[in-house]
Design an enzyme around this catalytic site. Structure first.
Site, PDB file in Angstrom:
ATOM      1  N   ASP A 361       2.348 -29.719 -18.116  1.00  0.00           N
ATOM      2  CA  ASP A 361       3.216 -30.836 -18.492  1.00  0.00           C
ATOM      3  C   ASP A 361       3.340 -30.881 -20.026  1.00  0.00           C
ATOM      4  O   ASP A 361       3.097 -29.877 -20.717  1.00  0.00           O
ATOM      5  CB  ASP A 361       2.656 -32.138 -17.893  1.00  0.00           C
ATOM      6  CG  ASP A 361       3.733 -33.163 -17.570  1.00  0.00           C
ATOM      7  OD1 ASP A 361       4.234 -33.790 -18.516  1.00  0.00           O
ATOM      8  OD2 ASP A 361       4.082 -33.321 -16.394  1.00  0.00           O
ATOM      9  N   ASP A 362       3.691 -32.017 -20.544  1.00  0.00           N
ATOM     10  CA  ASP A 362       3.944 -32.240 -21.974  1.00  0.00           C
ATOM     11  C   ASP A 362       2.783 -31.701 -22.842  1.00  0.00           C
ATOM     12  O   ASP A 362       1.641 -31.629 -22.383  1.00  0.00           O
ATOM     13  CB  ASP A 362       4.052 -33.754 -22.181  1.00  0.00           C
ATOM     14  CG  ASP A 362       4.829 -34.119 -23.417  1.00  0.00           C
ATOM     15  OD1 ASP A 362       5.083 -33.224 -24.228  1.00  0.00           O
ATOM     16  OD2 ASP A 362       5.177 -35.309 -23.559  1.00  0.00           O
ATOM     17  N   ARG A 438       9.775 -44.854 -27.268  1.00  0.00           N
ATOM     18  CA  ARG A 438       8.701 -43.861 -27.186  1.00  0.00           C
ATOM     19  C   ARG A 438       8.729 -42.913 -28.396  1.00  0.00           C
ATOM     20  O   ARG A 438       8.600 -41.701 -28.258  1.00  0.00           O
ATOM     21  CB  ARG A 438       8.794 -43.048 -25.897  1.00  0.00           C
ATOM     22  CG  ARG A 438       7.438 -42.503 -25.454  1.00  0.00           C
ATOM     23  CD  ARG A 438       7.539 -41.397 -24.423  1.00  0.00           C
ATOM     24  NE  ARG A 438       6.231 -41.097 -23.882  1.00  0.00           N
ATOM     25  CZ  ARG A 438       5.922 -39.970 -23.281  1.00  0.00           C
ATOM     26  NH1 ARG A 438       6.814 -39.036 -23.113  1.00  0.00           N
ATOM     27  NH2 ARG A 438       4.728 -39.759 -22.825  1.00  0.00           N
ATOM     28  N   LYS A 471       9.970 -28.761 -15.141  1.00  0.00           N
ATOM     29  CA  LYS A 471      10.023 -30.213 -14.938  1.00  0.00           C
ATOM     30  C   LYS A 471      10.861 -30.762 -16.084  1.00  0.00           C
ATOM     31  O   LYS A 471      10.438 -30.743 -17.238  1.00  0.00           O
ATOM     32  CB  LYS A 471       8.618 -30.819 -14.944  1.00  0.00           C
ATOM     33  CG  LYS A 471       8.630 -32.339 -14.827  1.00  0.00           C
ATOM     34  CD  LYS A 471       7.226 -32.891 -14.687  1.00  0.00           C
ATOM     35  CE  LYS A 471       7.217 -34.403 -14.796  1.00  0.00           C
ATOM     36  NZ  LYS A 471       5.863 -34.936 -14.902  1.00  0.00           N
ATOM     37  N   TRP A 472      12.071 -31.225 -15.746  1.00  0.00           N
ATOM     38  CA  TRP A 472      13.056 -31.658 -16.758  1.00  0.00           C
ATOM     39  C   TRP A 472      12.942 -33.181 -16.894  1.00  0.00           C
ATOM     40  O   TRP A 472      13.338 -33.904 -15.998  1.00  0.00           O
ATOM     41  CB  TRP A 472      14.450 -31.250 -16.271  1.00  0.00           C
ATOM     42  CG  TRP A 472      15.578 -31.643 -17.160  1.00  0.00           C
ATOM     43  CD1 TRP A 472      15.922 -32.886 -17.574  1.00  0.00           C
ATOM     44  CD2 TRP A 472      16.556 -30.758 -17.710  1.00  0.00           C
ATOM     45  NE1 TRP A 472      17.042 -32.835 -18.356  1.00  0.00           N
ATOM     46  CE2 TRP A 472      17.458 -31.548 -18.451  1.00  0.00           C
ATOM     47  CE3 TRP A 472      16.764 -29.377 -17.644  1.00  0.00           C
ATOM     48  CZ2 TRP A 472      18.554 -30.994 -19.104  1.00  0.00           C
ATOM     49  CZ3 TRP A 472      17.850 -28.838 -18.293  1.00  0.00           C
ATOM     50  CH2 TRP A 472      18.733 -29.638 -19.028  1.00  0.00           C
ATOM     51  N   ASP A 473      12.445 -33.633 -18.018  1.00  0.00           N
ATOM     52  CA  ASP A 473      12.171 -35.061 -18.199  1.00  0.00           C
ATOM     53  C   ASP A 473      13.219 -35.715 -19.106  1.00  0.00           C
ATOM     54  O   ASP A 473      13.997 -35.034 -19.795  1.00  0.00           O
ATOM     55  CB  ASP A 473      10.768 -35.216 -18.810  1.00  0.00           C
ATOM     56  CG  ASP A 473      10.069 -36.469 -18.326  1.00  0.00           C
ATOM     57  OD1 ASP A 473      10.750 -37.412 -17.921  1.00  0.00           O
ATOM     58  OD2 ASP A 473       8.822 -36.499 -18.376  1.00  0.00           O
ATOM     59  N   MET A 474      13.215 -37.028 -19.149  1.00  0.00           N
ATOM     60  CA  MET A 474      14.133 -37.789 -20.019  1.00  0.00           C
ATOM     61  C   MET A 474      13.514 -39.170 -20.183  1.00  0.00           C
ATOM     62  O   MET A 474      13.556 -39.997 -19.278  1.00  0.00           O
ATOM     63  CB  MET A 474      15.490 -37.874 -19.299  1.00  0.00           C
ATOM     64  CG  MET A 474      16.640 -38.335 -20.129  1.00  0.00           C
ATOM     65  SD  MET A 474      16.935 -40.103 -19.961  1.00  0.00           S
ATOM     66  CE  MET A 474      18.503 -40.257 -20.749  1.00  0.00           C
ATOM     67  N   ASN A 475      12.917 -39.405 -21.364  1.00  0.00           N
ATOM     68  CA  ASN A 475      12.016 -40.548 -21.486  1.00  0.00           C
ATOM     69  C   ASN A 475      12.497 -41.722 -22.324  1.00  0.00           C
ATOM     70  O   ASN A 475      11.677 -42.437 -22.910  1.00  0.00           O
ATOM     71  CB  ASN A 475      10.658 -40.064 -21.988  1.00  0.00           C
ATOM     72  CG  ASN A 475       9.829 -39.533 -20.849  1.00  0.00           C
ATOM     73  OD1 ASN A 475       9.739 -40.175 -19.813  1.00  0.00           O
ATOM     74  ND2 ASN A 475       9.244 -38.360 -20.995  1.00  0.00           N
ATOM     75  N   CYS A 521      13.143 -35.662 -13.704  1.00  0.00           N
ATOM     76  CA  CYS A 521      12.261 -36.803 -13.923  1.00  0.00           C
ATOM     77  C   CYS A 521      12.861 -37.606 -15.064  1.00  0.00           C
ATOM     78  O   CYS A 521      13.473 -37.046 -15.971  1.00  0.00           O
ATOM     79  CB  CYS A 521      10.889 -36.248 -14.333  1.00  0.00           C
ATOM     80  SG  CYS A 521       9.710 -37.464 -14.912  1.00  0.00           S
ATOM     81  N   ASP A 543       6.411 -42.831 -12.269  1.00  0.00           N
ATOM     82  CA  ASP A 543       5.181 -42.583 -13.030  1.00  0.00           C
ATOM     83  C   ASP A 543       4.016 -43.348 -12.423  1.00  0.00           C
ATOM     84  O   ASP A 543       2.866 -43.158 -12.815  1.00  0.00           O
ATOM     85  CB  ASP A 543       5.359 -43.046 -14.486  1.00  0.00           C
ATOM     86  CG  ASP A 543       5.958 -41.941 -15.348  1.00  0.00           C
ATOM     87  OD1 ASP A 543       6.047 -40.802 -14.861  1.00  0.00           O
ATOM     88  OD2 ASP A 543       6.342 -42.223 -16.500  1.00  0.00           O
TER      89      ASP A 543
HETATM   90  C1  GLA Z   1       7.056 -38.966 -18.481  1.00  0.00           C
HETATM   91  C2  GLA Z   1       6.857 -38.374 -17.097  1.00  0.00           C
HETATM   92  C3  GLA Z   1       5.403 -38.039 -16.888  1.00  0.00           C
HETATM   93  C4  GLA Z   1       4.973 -37.054 -17.946  1.00  0.00           C
HETATM   94  C5  GLA Z   1       5.229 -37.631 -19.341  1.00  0.00           C
HETATM   95  C6  GLA Z   1       4.994 -36.601 -20.412  1.00  0.00           C
HETATM   96  O1  GLA Z   1       6.459 -40.208 -18.597  1.00  0.00           O
HETATM   97  O2  GLA Z   1       7.330 -39.245 -16.111  1.00  0.00           O
HETATM   98  O3  GLA Z   1       5.192 -37.501 -15.601  1.00  0.00           O
HETATM   99  O4  GLA Z   1       5.653 -35.843 -17.778  1.00  0.00           O
HETATM  100  O5  GLA Z   1       6.575 -38.079 -19.470  1.00  0.00           O
HETATM  101  O6  GLA Z   1       5.228 -37.076 -21.668  1.00  0.00           O
END
Ligand code: GLA
Length: 718
Positions: A361-362, A438, A471-475, A521, A543
């Site tokens: 992950d990150d 964030r 895992k393509w995220d967007m926070n 995600c 999450d």
């Molecule tokens: C988001 C995702 C988590 C994780 C973090 C990493 O919150 O939902 O599952 O990947 O980012 O920064």
């Protein structure tokens, strides 16, 4: 043929397996909606409407013919229909009145393709009706599309607006779907929430006036999922009329329902007007995203199963139908503290326990040691991986496990090389301080140079790296939506063009890395929508991995989305076998994964995890491809019960989850109505045998009155 046109009545009739949809092109070239409901073979069009005071009409047509009164297929702003409108165009003369009139139609196999937007995939039975309307003054043509998915009882709607005039027009509101119903005694069901408490259930009666769910956040959002339903007041899981709606799009949306003076209901699904406008120069055209609807005369269960089948067959990419990898994800275990040595040890353990994949992950790139820095710098952190990414991934894979990696392409930290080199590449308004969320800003994905930069970075960093999964995220959500790339008059297009940029990059990933699958995600379920489902095999549902909350989130998400889309991880069992068992039984409702510090688990826990992984493989096909039947909703009861059935009804997986203190000793009868009466089924986990008849009458299930109590029963025909 699912679509027919009858010249004697000028009626268009769209049939699916169990539903019929009818409208006509009146003699005066208005499109009049007539019927949507249970499948019928005969239909009598109603008389012209009654006269209503204040209803506007054309002198040439007479006062019974007002666009404000009859049910429409698409409504236009400013020319007599005072209800909420589906299409608003502003001409070069500054006015926003249009009179689109019916011109012609065409029925064809397949569909019209939406040019860079996600769209329902066709099969050999898919048919489309294209209806053309023309506005005589702006000379714009409007193409309304109805694509019929017969087997799944789904009709989709989208539109194309083409400027054939010699001056520009500006689209100021665009709603892909209009449905006018001639009653209003309905409830509206929708899913609202927050991060990380997505998918709460809301059911309220419709009231006069407009009610809406909307997102102004640049993504569909945790706050309002774009799915909603309109149902009769008495509709239950198995009974009553239910109309379900959804949008194949991942950005801002507006889903409106208006109850009018006639006690009629208008339903609209689309881009809305607040976060969108689009200028069409002469010769240009615009495709709206696609909206979908279904009708069930037998309650919510049938509506959900229509959507589930549709999503599996027509939205998800084909690889989503194959077994999904059971992943061990590093996030909750390591956060940003990614270390090569630890991950190699994770891979050793994960291989022993039977995992398919390790997901890093990150924290693996740039200066990403915390969430204040590094986003945008998509090169491997050489302090963490001194030999580089490729040898590391090869070493992991040599252990016999696949490897996935986390990315968040749409974002940039101000503390990053990318931002220092290109501050103009984030969404911002010149002279104003762009808001952080964030600690990050949003890249301007409407700018093709940004997309090119991202492609180049990933190409370089992932060159010859044998990746199996992204895992393509967007926070965060979009604020300060200004683009340095687009001219002042096109700034309102940026949110839509942003989404098209994201979709183009997702498509590029699919083509560039054909052996890798994508999980999307957005801080969990912030983009849990049909648009994202088009590109990835599953979505990180939330999450929130607390099993009590997850029970609710997953049960409610299943109203609209199949379990195939739901990524569900077991996390933090706190060395307790009981907790591990409970968390597992909650997670098997979807696509199973684990998110825990595997090196810190004791042997007892690891042995149990290994058994769980093996067991899940036996029945995961039921969640991935089976039909879902909800028996007890956790919205109304302190426990949840449901089952999945195989298509042949030879196998079932029944799950009961106690999520709050139930009355101890209470027994619940759970009926598996899909069981075949002349068949003997055996629970593969305990060996107990049942006749199909007894399953149909119900299995007695004792509730223990314990929060961490869950049971699964895996029945197979013998
Ligand atoms: C988001 C995702 C988590 C994780 C973090 C990493 O919150 O939902 O599952 O990947 O980012 O920064």
């Amino acid at each position: 043929m699912s679509i027919s046109f009858f010249t004697s009545t000028n009626q268009f009739v769209l049939n699916t397996k169990r539903t019929t949809y009818i409208f006509d092109a009146s003699k005066d070239r208005f499109l009049r909606h007539l019927y949507y409901g249970k499948r019928i073979s005969e239909f009598q069009a109603p008389e012209d409407n009654d006269y209503y005071n204040f209803a506007p009409y054309l002198a040439t047509l007479g006062d019974r013919w007002s666009t404000d009164i009859f049910s429409q297929e698409c409504s236009f702003f400013g020319s007599g229909d005072f209800r909420t409108d589906a299409l608003r165009l502003r001409g070069a003369d500054g006015t926003s009145v249009t009179d689109f009139l019916y011109d012609s139609y065409r029925i064809f196999n397949g569909r019209y393709s939406l040019e860079g937007l996600p769209e329902a995939r066709v099969d050999e039975t898919t048919q489309t009706l294209e209806v053309t309307l023309v506005d005589p003054i702006t000379k714009c043509r409007l193409f309304l599309y109805y694509t019929v998915f017969e087997k799944e009882d789904i009709i989709s709607r989208y539109m194309v607006i083409e400027n054939r005039g010699d001056a520009f027009v500006k689209i100021e509101k665009c709603m892909s779907l209009t449905l006018d119903l001639d009653r209003c005694d309905y409830d509206m069901v929708s899913l609202y929430g927050s991060h990380p408490h997505e998918c709460n259930y809301q059911r309220v009666p419709l009231h006069h006036g407009t009610q809406a769910i909307t997102s102004r956040r640049g993504s569909t959002s945790h706050q309002y999922n774009p799915f909603f339903a309109i149902c009769s007041h008495k509709a239950t899981e198995e009974k009553g009329d239910v109309y379900g709606f959804n949008f194949v799009y991942s950005g801002c949306f507006l889903n409106e329902v208006e109850v009018d003076q006639q006690n009629h209901t208008r339903v609209l699904v689309g881009l809305g007007s607040e976060c969108f406008s689009y200028t069409l120069d002469p010769g240009d055209h615009f495709c709206s995203p696609e909206a979908v609807m279904t009708y069930s005369s037998s309650g919510f269960g049938c509506m959900s199963r229509n959507f589930h089948r549709f999503v599996r067959t027509h939205i998800l990419p084909p690889e989503a139908l194959k077994p999904h990898p059971i992943v061990l994800n590093t996030w909750e275990a390591c956060l940003f503290n990614i270390q090569e040595e630890t991950l190699l040890q994770f891979a050793d353990e994960a291989t022993k326990l039977g995992f398919d994949m390790l997901v890093m992950d990150d924290g693996w790139f740039g200066a990403r040691n915390h969430d204040h820095a590094g986003l945008g710098d998509w090169f491997v952190n050489l302090k963490k991986f001194p030999k580089g990414l490729k040898p590391f991934v090869e070493e992991i894979k040599a252990k016999g496990i696949r490897f996935g990696i986390w990315i968040e392409p749409e974002m940039v930290n101000p503390d990053s090389d990318l931002y220092r080199a290109h501050p103009e590449w984030c969404l911002h308004v010149s002279g104003r301080e762009a808001k952080l969320s964030r600690n990050q800003l949003v890249l301007d994905m409407s700018n093709p140079n940004v997309i090119d930069y991202l492609k180049e970075s990933f190409l370089k960093t992932f060159e010859d790296v044998p990746l199996d999964y992204f895992k393509w995220d967007m926070n965060r959500h979009l604020t300060d939506v200004g683009s340095a790339y687009w001219s002042a008059d096109r700034q309102d297009e940026v949110r839509f063009r942003y989404m098209k940029g994201v979709y183009s990059l997702l498509q590029w990933f699919r083509e560039q890395y054909p052996n890798a699958v994508i999980e999307t995600c957005s801080g969990g379920g912030g983009r849990y929508d049909l648009g994202m489902m088009y590109y990835g095999i599953q979505i990180w549902t939330s999450d929130n991995t607390n099993p009590y909350d997850r029970t609710m989130i997953q049960a409610n998400a299943m109203l609209a989305y199949p379990a195939t889309t739901m990524s569900c991880h077991v996390s933090n069992p706190k060395d307790s076998l009981k907790s591990l068992d409970y968390r597992y039984k909650v997670a098997v409702g979807g696509m199973l994964g684990y998110e825990l510090h595997i090196l810190k688990m004791n042997d007892e826990i690891k042995v149990e995890m290994k058994k769980q992984i093996q067991q899940y493989r036996d029945f995961e096909h039921l969640m991935r491809l089976g039909e879902h039947y909800s028996l007890v909703s956790p919205v109304y009861y302190p426990y949840s019960a449901y089952y999945y059935a195989s298509e042949t009804r030879d196998e079932f997986l029944l799950t009961v989850i106690e999520k709050a203190d139930c009355k101890e000793g209470k027994t619940k009868l759970l009926k598996i109505r899909q069981a075949k009466s002349n068949v003997i089924y055996q629970d593969q986990l305990t060996g107990t045998k049942y006749t199909g008849e007894s399953l149909r009458h119900g299995i007695s299930f004792p509730l223990l009155g314990e929060r961490d109590h869950a049971e699964i029963v895996y029945l197979k025909k013998i």
